[in-house]
Design an enzyme around this catalytic site. Structure first.
Site, PDB file in Angstrom:
ATOM      1  N   LYS A  90      10.340  -6.526  -1.627  1.00  0.00           N
ATOM      2  CA  LYS A  90       9.007  -7.398  -1.594  1.00  0.00           C
ATOM      3  C   LYS A  90       8.113  -7.326  -2.573  1.00  0.00           C
ATOM      4  O   LYS A  90       7.174  -8.082  -2.812  1.00  0.00           O
ATOM      5  CB  LYS A  90       8.278  -7.187  -0.209  1.00  0.00           C
ATOM      6  CG  LYS A  90       7.707  -6.013   0.022  1.00  0.00           C
ATOM      7  CD  LYS A  90       7.164  -6.026   1.440  1.00  0.00           C
ATOM      8  CE  LYS A  90       6.283  -4.861   1.744  1.00  0.00           C
ATOM      9  NZ  LYS A  90       5.105  -4.683   0.939  1.00  0.00           N
ATOM     10  N   ASP A  91       8.096  -6.043  -3.278  1.00  0.00           N
ATOM     11  CA  ASP A  91       7.025  -5.933  -4.385  1.00  0.00           C
ATOM     12  C   ASP A  91       7.679  -6.261  -5.757  1.00  0.00           C
ATOM     13  O   ASP A  91       7.019  -6.541  -6.589  1.00  0.00           O
ATOM     14  CB  ASP A  91       6.596  -4.479  -4.605  1.00  0.00           C
ATOM     15  CG  ASP A  91       5.988  -4.069  -3.268  1.00  0.00           C
ATOM     16  OD1 ASP A  91       5.265  -4.758  -2.659  1.00  0.00           O
ATOM     17  OD2 ASP A  91       5.800  -2.695  -3.260  1.00  0.00           O
ATOM     18  N   ARG A 104      -6.687  -2.034   0.699  1.00  0.00           N
ATOM     19  CA  ARG A 104      -5.634  -1.218  -0.437  1.00  0.00           C
ATOM     20  C   ARG A 104      -5.397   0.217   0.006  1.00  0.00           C
ATOM     21  O   ARG A 104      -6.049   0.671   0.837  1.00  0.00           O
ATOM     22  CB  ARG A 104      -6.172  -1.577  -1.540  1.00  0.00           C
ATOM     23  CG  ARG A 104      -6.520  -2.992  -1.951  1.00  0.00           C
ATOM     24  CD  ARG A 104      -5.344  -3.735  -2.257  1.00  0.00           C
ATOM     25  NE  ARG A 104      -4.478  -2.932  -3.179  1.00  0.00           N
ATOM     26  CZ  ARG A 104      -4.625  -2.744  -4.571  1.00  0.00           C
ATOM     27  NH1 ARG A 104      -5.411  -3.162  -5.113  1.00  0.00           N
ATOM     28  NH2 ARG A 104      -3.716  -2.007  -5.311  1.00  0.00           N
ATOM     29  N   CYS A 125       4.290 -12.175  -6.383  1.00  0.00           N
ATOM     30  CA  CYS A 125       4.162 -11.398  -5.120  1.00  0.00           C
ATOM     31  C   CYS A 125       2.971 -11.783  -4.420  1.00  0.00           C
ATOM     32  O   CYS A 125       2.801 -11.245  -2.977  1.00  0.00           O
ATOM     33  CB  CYS A 125       4.530 -10.149  -5.167  1.00  0.00           C
ATOM     34  SG  CYS A 125       6.010  -9.441  -5.935  1.00  0.00           S
ATOM     35  N   ARG A 172      -0.488 -13.835   2.334  1.00  0.00           N
ATOM     36  CA  ARG A 172       0.212 -14.290   3.335  1.00  0.00           C
ATOM     37  C   ARG A 172      -0.028 -13.872   4.736  1.00  0.00           C
ATOM     38  O   ARG A 172      -0.101 -14.818   5.620  1.00  0.00           O
ATOM     39  CB  ARG A 172       1.902 -13.774   3.098  1.00  0.00           C
ATOM     40  CG  ARG A 172       2.952 -14.120   4.075  1.00  0.00           C
ATOM     41  CD  ARG A 172       4.216 -13.467   3.627  1.00  0.00           C
ATOM     42  NE  ARG A 172       4.022 -11.784   3.754  1.00  0.00           N
ATOM     43  CZ  ARG A 172       4.005 -11.354   4.881  1.00  0.00           C
ATOM     44  NH1 ARG A 172       4.184 -11.815   5.835  1.00  0.00           N
ATOM     45  NH2 ARG A 172       3.723  -9.951   4.710  1.00  0.00           N
ATOM     46  N   ARG A 173      -0.266 -12.518   4.968  1.00  0.00           N
ATOM     47  CA  ARG A 173      -0.660 -12.107   6.084  1.00  0.00           C
ATOM     48  C   ARG A 173      -1.901 -12.573   6.730  1.00  0.00           C
ATOM     49  O   ARG A 173      -2.170 -13.222   7.967  1.00  0.00           O
ATOM     50  CB  ARG A 173      -0.796 -10.602   6.169  1.00  0.00           C
ATOM     51  CG  ARG A 173       0.581  -9.963   6.103  1.00  0.00           C
ATOM     52  CD  ARG A 173       0.467  -8.397   5.936  1.00  0.00           C
ATOM     53  NE  ARG A 173       1.949  -7.626   5.783  1.00  0.00           N
ATOM     54  CZ  ARG A 173       2.024  -6.836   5.240  1.00  0.00           C
ATOM     55  NH1 ARG A 173       1.177  -6.125   4.552  1.00  0.00           N
ATOM     56  NH2 ARG A 173       3.358  -6.168   5.162  1.00  0.00           N
ATOM     57  N   ARG A 225      -4.582   3.426   4.567  1.00  0.00           N
ATOM     58  CA  ARG A 225      -4.771   2.529   5.330  1.00  0.00           C
ATOM     59  C   ARG A 225      -4.935   2.813   6.798  1.00  0.00           C
ATOM     60  O   ARG A 225      -5.883   2.570   7.409  1.00  0.00           O
ATOM     61  CB  ARG A 225      -3.799   1.406   5.152  1.00  0.00           C
ATOM     62  CG  ARG A 225      -3.852   0.856   3.891  1.00  0.00           C
ATOM     63  CD  ARG A 225      -2.487  -0.519   3.605  1.00  0.00           C
ATOM     64  NE  ARG A 225      -2.341  -0.587   2.381  1.00  0.00           N
ATOM     65  CZ  ARG A 225      -1.663  -1.936   1.920  1.00  0.00           C
ATOM     66  NH1 ARG A 225      -1.592  -2.629   2.857  1.00  0.00           N
ATOM     67  NH2 ARG A 225      -1.440  -1.941   0.721  1.00  0.00           N
TER      68      ARG A 225
END
Length: 305
Positions: free
Chosen positions: A83-84, A149, A242, A131-132, A155
């Site tokens: 996904k990255d 980040r 991305c 997106r989230r 996180r």
């Protein structure tokens, strides 16, 4: 096989190192005479944490230093979260293997509230993904969405310190780090769409290295590669990287056809546009869903980013 030592370029985060070690372990099991070494590298995406990924150039910043190591032949392959990876790689590089996909869902993580819908009015939700953010905004426009980040541990520490009421992470990353117990609920497709390629590990290589191609071939999962190829084709057809607020989820049906869901979102206003199509060719299917999203105003939404 003439190659005796294989060097894997990887980021230094715990999750990246887990993924690189996982690939190394698979390769050692397949090739008993092969010595596999990790080459941990720091990337600009890891170093610049005071600005959003979109502001500093996107998740491709997690790849650049690793690709330089490949080009300079300081490493033979690089391991990434698929996904990255940008939808189109730079010339000279190729994806040598896509491992079987793990859980592709997003994980809702909170110490005090069981689901996103249980959060109180104006609660603070942390995510680094447009997106989230768009999907949170569409579902709960009252919530405060704040940038988040750092690696997974960082996180979670910020959540535990009370900086956020909840955060959203990739479920696969938490599972790989032995942190699945932190998942309070899953934000799952088709209602909530993951990033293209989410949950899959990819191995990048120099495009002209046939020896590495043969070495990696047993790691490649045909169904995962086909599904994620459709998701990445959708991203490519929209001209995105991305950081595009794009969700994509492709599944393989019993008759062999692919079913691709696509979503474009607006992280500021919570507008979502969706499309779904079926087909046999991943690249054509991605292009078709992109066309359907454009017909609903996708280009205007992208232009407003």
């Amino acid at each position: 096989m003439s190659l005796n030592i294989l060097r894997i370029a990887t980021r230094k985060s715990p999750l990246a190192l887990w993924q690189a070690e996982h690939v190394a372990g698979r390769l050692r099991a397949l090739h008993r005479d092969l010595q596999v070494q990790l080459v941990p590298l720091s990337t600009r995406g890891d170093e610049v944490l005071d600005r959003s990924l979109a502001a500093i150039g996107g998740k491709g910043l997690f790849l650049k230093e690793l690709e330089i190591a490949l080009a300079d032949r300081r490493a033979d392959i690089a391991v990434h979260s698929l996904k990255d990876m940008p939808a189109n790689l730079e010339d000279g590089f190729a994806i040598g293997a896509v491992l079987m996909r793990a859980d592709c869902t997003d994980a809702y993580v909170s110490n005090d509230f069981a689901t996103l819908d249980d959060l109180p009015q104006a609660a603070r939700v942390g995510t680094s993904s447009l997106r989230r953010a768009a999907q949170v905004r569409a579902r709960r426009p009252d919530l405060e969405i704040a940038d988040l980040r750092g690696n997974v541990g960082t996180r979670l520490a910020k959540l535990d310190a009370g900086d956020y009421a909840a955060i959203i992470l990739a479920a696969a990353g938490l599972q790989r780090l032995g942190l699945a117990a932190r998942i309070r609920s899953r934000l799952a497709p088709p209602a909530w769409l993951p990033a293209p390629g989410q949950g899959a590990i990819a191995v990048e290589m120099r495009a002209d290295d046939s020896g590495i191609t043969a070495l990696l071939s047993p790691l490649d999962d045909a169904d995962t590669r086909r599904n994620t190829a459709a998701e990445r084709a959708l991203n490519a057809a929209l001209g995105g990287d991305c950081t595009l607020p794009l969700g994509a989820w492709c599944t393989l049906e019993k008759n062999g056809a692919l079913n691709l869901h696509g979503m474009l979102g607006d992280a500021r206003h919570g507008r979502l546009i969706r499309a779904e199509a079926r087909g046999g060719d991943p690249l054509l299917l991605g292009a078709e869903v992109a066309r359907m999203l454009r017909e609903q105003g996708g280009d205007e939404l992208i232009a407003a980013l």
